[in-house]
Design an enzyme around this catalytic site. Structure first.
Site, mmCIF file in Angstrom:
data_model
loop_
_atom_site.group_PDB
_atom_site.id
_atom_site.type_symbol
_atom_site.label_atom_id
_atom_site.label_comp_id
_atom_site.label_asym_id
_atom_site.label_seq_id
_atom_site.Cartn_x
_atom_site.Cartn_y
_atom_site.Cartn_z
ATOM 1 N N LYS A 117 0.853 -1.186 0.000
ATOM 2 C CA LYS A 117 0.000 0.000 0.000
ATOM 3 C C LYS A 117 0.885 1.230 0.000
ATOM 4 O O LYS A 117 1.884 1.286 0.719
ATOM 5 C CB LYS A 117 -0.870 0.012 1.274
ATOM 6 C CG LYS A 117 -1.862 1.155 1.319
ATOM 7 C CD LYS A 117 -3.082 0.791 0.512
ATOM 8 C CE LYS A 117 -4.044 1.959 0.397
ATOM 9 N NZ LYS A 117 -3.570 3.000 -0.505
ATOM 10 N N LYS A 157 5.004 2.049 -3.198
ATOM 11 C CA LYS A 157 5.018 3.461 -3.581
ATOM 12 C C LYS A 157 5.169 3.554 -5.095
ATOM 13 O O LYS A 157 5.684 2.632 -5.738
ATOM 14 C CB LYS A 157 6.172 4.206 -2.911
ATOM 15 C CG LYS A 157 5.901 5.692 -2.700
ATOM 16 C CD LYS A 157 4.899 5.923 -1.579
ATOM 17 C CE LYS A 157 4.710 7.418 -1.300
ATOM 18 N NZ LYS A 157 3.855 7.656 -0.133
ATOM 19 N N THR A 186 -4.175 12.698 6.704
ATOM 20 C CA THR A 186 -2.752 12.839 7.010
ATOM 21 C C THR A 186 -2.531 13.959 8.017
ATOM 22 O O THR A 186 -1.827 13.790 9.026
ATOM 23 C CB THR A 186 -1.940 13.096 5.732
ATOM 24 O OG1 THR A 186 -2.170 12.028 4.810
ATOM 25 C CG2 THR A 186 -0.457 13.174 6.045
ATOM 26 N N ASN A 214 -2.303 19.800 0.998
ATOM 27 C CA ASN A 214 -3.417 19.196 1.718
ATOM 28 C C ASN A 214 -3.092 18.946 3.183
ATOM 29 O O ASN A 214 -3.811 19.393 4.087
ATOM 30 C CB ASN A 214 -3.810 17.885 1.020
ATOM 31 C CG ASN A 214 -4.913 17.134 1.745
ATOM 32 O OD1 ASN A 214 -4.667 16.452 2.725
ATOM 33 N ND2 ASN A 214 -6.129 17.276 1.266
#
Length: 435
Positions: A70, A106, A190, A221
């Protein structure tokens, strides 16, 4: 001339350091020193003017002992294979650190996405999936947004993947728009995860938020959301910056207005905000000093939050860092040499594999929802995220105190022990030789 240490080499150095503080089988270490699989592709794209350009794309699956790999997918002009390998390595440890059943992966494309039109960006996104479709999947490797990618891009990608596989596959990507299977609470995950880490520090240190100053490098973000949440709690955010520069206001910037201005101007060229932080009088900027990114890092604040790119704090500037606490919202913003210098000066670094794990945690929640056909309320997502982040923070902090090591080493030890247990359960040399 001394060869510059690569990001992946720096990652392995941290692995070896952590191994000194726990009982770990050499076979576990040997597995973790190598990426399980690496895919590099070229993606030919027909541009709007009729010309053809070819972009380099990468996907690395570092380790899948705990589950399917992931990790994010970034579009950035400096992306290369070494960077992607290091980021995949960090994802392996990040998932293990917070206890979610994923391995580390990644991906990236070497491109300046802001120079592309929307149509070109869509072609590139779908082209990447076309090249990678046999390498990724909901039970194998699940991409998510990262630097300069977003829910819209994930939506294009999951649509392309579904077409190629002749069936809907919402759990093949996370970070999607909510309307096509994304999770509520994913957008700010995050930043919210980092915020929960700071709240744990607040609890431990009995901080009064209004008395603490914060500087944030990187106002995308994650940086925006952690700024918003901390500002709401009364923390004084005195400086923020993006790739074009930063602002500093000792009395505290008007965070809601700065966020509004940063996001106000968007164009059709690439789905990205073209504004910068606070470039107009509407943001209450009177008395505000414009500062470069480097100066922001060296401000005399209580908490420094690097939320931009890798290698921002190195042996060249670590001596000038004044903040006693650093919370790594970016991946790898402090290099290994800087870690030693900061440690000698009593700086506490809450490492990236913990501090920014909120994104992958809520991605896991999204994957679970997609697999079982459920939709969680945002309050449930926030509550579950706080539980995961709080449990991981407390466990790692306890290990830090028990071992007498820095926070990063404790986080790696915590993750390494989980990875080692999984490897040992499948049998190592000592098992097969009846030792």
């Amino acid at each position: 001339m001394k060869k510059q240490q690569s990001l992946f080499e720096m990652s392995l150095e941290r692995l070896d350091r952590a191994a000194n503080y726990c009982e770990v089988d050499e076979e576990t270490l040997e597995r973790l020193r190598h990426a399980r699989s690496v895919m590099q592709v070229s993606i030919p794209i027909r541009m709007d003017d009729g010309t053809l350009r070819v972009f380099e794309g990468y996907r690395v699956q570092h380790n899948d002992i705990l589950g399917p790999t992931k990790g994010g997918l970034r579009f950035h002009p400096s992306t290369d294979l070494d960077e992607v390998k290091a980021l995949a390595f960090w994802m392996t440890f990040k998932c293990a650190a917070v206890g979610i059943p994923f391995g580390g992966g990644k991906g990236g494309v070497t491109v300046d996405p802001k120079a592309l039109s929307r149509l070109e960006l869509e072609r590139l996104s779908r082209g990447f999936v076309g090249r990678m479709a046999g390498f990724i999947g909901p039970d194998t490797d699940i991409p998510a947004p990262d630097v300069y990618t977003n829910p819209t891009i994930m939506g294009w990608m999951v649509d392309e993947y579904s077409k190629l596989n002749r069936g809907k596959a919402p759990c093949a990507f996370t970070g999607k728009p909510v309307s096509v299977g994304g999770s509520l609470g994913r957008e700010d995950a995050t930043g919210r995860g980092a915020y929960f880490c700071i709240k744990e520090l607040e609890r431990l240190k009995a901080w009064v938020p209004a008395e603490k100053t914060i500087a944030i490098q990187g106002f995308g973000n994650a940086g925006q959301h952690v700024a918003r949440l901390l500002h709401h709690d009364g923390y004084r955010v005195v400086a923020v910056s993006d790739s074009q520069g930063g602002i500093y206001q000792p009395e505290g910037v008007n965070v809601p207005k700065v966020i509004e201005e940063k996001n106000r101007q968007r164009t059709l060229s690439g789905l990205y905000c073209e504004g910068s932080v606070c470039q107009c009088k509407e943001c209450d900027c009177e008395g505000t000093e414009m500062i470069p990114n480097q100066s922001l890092l060296e401000l005399d604040v209580d908490i420094l939050i690097p939320a931009a790119m890798e290698n921002q704090i190195t042996e060249d500037n670590a001596m000038r860092i004044k903040a006693p606490y650093i919370v790594e919202v970016a991946n790898g913003p402090v290099n290994a040499a800087a870690d030693d210098i900061l440690g000698q000066h009593g700086v506490t670094v809450v490492p990236d594999i913990l501090a920014n794990a909120g994104g992958v945690t809520v991605s896991y929640f999204e994957w679970v929802q997609n697999r079982i056909g459920d939709r969680w309320r945002e309050t449930k997502v926030h509550s579950r995220l706080r539980e995961v982040m709080g449990d991981a923070f407390r466990a790692i902090h306890g290990k830090m105190e028990a071992l007498g090591v820095d926070f990063r080493t404790a986080a790696y030890v915590h993750a390494l022990e989980r990875l080692n247990e999984a490897v040992a359960s499948q049998g190592t040399y000592s098992y097969f030789n009846h030792q």
